[in-house]
Design an enzyme around this catalytic site. Sequence first.
Site, PDB file in Angstrom:
ATOM      1  N   THR A  51      -0.515  -1.787   6.801  1.00 41.94           N
ATOM      2  CA  THR A  51      -1.052  -3.100   6.958  1.00 41.94           C
ATOM      3  C   THR A  51       0.229  -3.832   6.157  1.00 41.94           C
ATOM      4  O   THR A  51       1.170  -3.568   6.282  1.00 41.94           O
ATOM      5  CB  THR A  51      -2.113  -3.490   5.605  1.00 41.94           C
ATOM      6  OG1 THR A  51      -1.737  -2.825   4.495  1.00 41.94           O
ATOM      7  CG2 THR A  51      -3.368  -2.637   6.294  1.00 41.94           C
TER       8      THR A  51
ATOM      9  N   VAL B 109       0.607  -6.531   3.278  1.00 47.25           N
ATOM     10  CA  VAL B 109       0.868  -6.707   1.704  1.00 47.25           C
ATOM     11  C   VAL B 109       1.157  -5.233   1.116  1.00 47.25           C
ATOM     12  O   VAL B 109       1.948  -5.353   0.163  1.00 47.25           O
ATOM     13  CB  VAL B 109      -0.316  -7.359   0.928  1.00 47.25           C
ATOM     14  CG1 VAL B 109      -0.114  -7.632  -0.400  1.00 47.25           C
ATOM     15  CG2 VAL B 109      -0.663  -8.878   1.742  1.00 47.25           C
ATOM     16  N   CYS B 110       0.302  -4.327   1.530  1.00 47.30           N
ATOM     17  CA  CYS B 110       0.495  -3.078   0.922  1.00 47.30           C
ATOM     18  C   CYS B 110       1.834  -2.669   0.828  1.00 47.30           C
ATOM     19  O   CYS B 110       2.123  -2.097  -0.238  1.00 47.30           O
ATOM     20  CB  CYS B 110      -0.330  -2.120   1.430  1.00 47.30           C
ATOM     21  SG  CYS B 110      -2.173  -2.496   1.305  1.00 47.30           S
ATOM     22  N   PRO B 111       2.737  -2.630   1.663  1.00 51.43           N
ATOM     23  CA  PRO B 111       4.225  -1.991   1.627  1.00 51.43           C
ATOM     24  C   PRO B 111       4.994  -2.651   0.768  1.00 51.43           C
ATOM     25  O   PRO B 111       5.989  -2.229   0.101  1.00 51.43           O
ATOM     26  CB  PRO B 111       4.702  -1.688   2.966  1.00 51.43           C
ATOM     27  CG  PRO B 111       3.790  -2.917   3.830  1.00 51.43           C
ATOM     28  CD  PRO B 111       2.398  -2.903   3.007  1.00 51.43           C
TER      29      PRO B 111
ATOM     30  N   ILE C  93       4.216  -1.040  -2.637  1.00 49.09           N
ATOM     31  CA  ILE C  93       4.489   0.039  -2.795  1.00 49.09           C
ATOM     32  C   ILE C  93       5.901   0.322  -3.071  1.00 49.09           C
ATOM     33  O   ILE C  93       6.507   0.961  -3.794  1.00 49.09           O
ATOM     34  CB  ILE C  93       3.962   0.809  -1.513  1.00 49.09           C
ATOM     35  CG1 ILE C  93       2.331   0.909  -1.562  1.00 49.09           C
ATOM     36  CG2 ILE C  93       4.621   2.323  -1.635  1.00 49.09           C
ATOM     37  CD1 ILE C  93       1.800   1.505  -0.368  1.00 49.09           C
TER      38      ILE C  93
END
Length: 184
Positions: free
Chosen positions: A54, A56-58, A61
């Site tokens: 997806t 926003v997630c990276p 992270i």
Amino acid sequence: MKNYILSVGSAFPEFRKKTVVSLEKGKEFSEISSEDYKANNQWLVMFWWPKDFTFVCPTEIAEFNKRAQDFADRDAILIGASTDSEFVHHAWRNNHNDLRDLKFPMLADTNRSLAEELGILEAEEKVAYRATYIVDPTGIVRWVSLNDLSVGRNVNEVLRVLDALQTDELCPCNWTKGEATLAV
């Protein structure tokens, strides 16, 4: 649907889950448990994201990864987690430049048991909200932050709160490490 989120003062659930720890062939996968941080008398910082592959997630992270040494310097084990499988985590790490060299495990909660115990599953898709837990070495939740699916978190704030909790003193609003705590 009512939300019942495991909160401050609660015992963090016991868990044993598969993780992705490397892209090196034959060393990609491992298992991690709640006993790992307790046995070493360490703090646990576990952060959850909704879905691999997806947008926003990276960003989150990658930022946690940039700050991984800051967590290690505070004697905290850092674990990233979602409800995707270890194989999806591996494929994502392998295909995303910002995720290839992660310094922390990506936990796979494929049966959603841990996310369900934490109360962080979104009602319709049953994916995890952007939840962050700070757990002390005895296994007690000391801080919880929960964001909607579309809003990324602030890693500096996670570190600030960890610093404050580790003083075991009263820390005023906007306190940062190195500043005076409150005397009673």
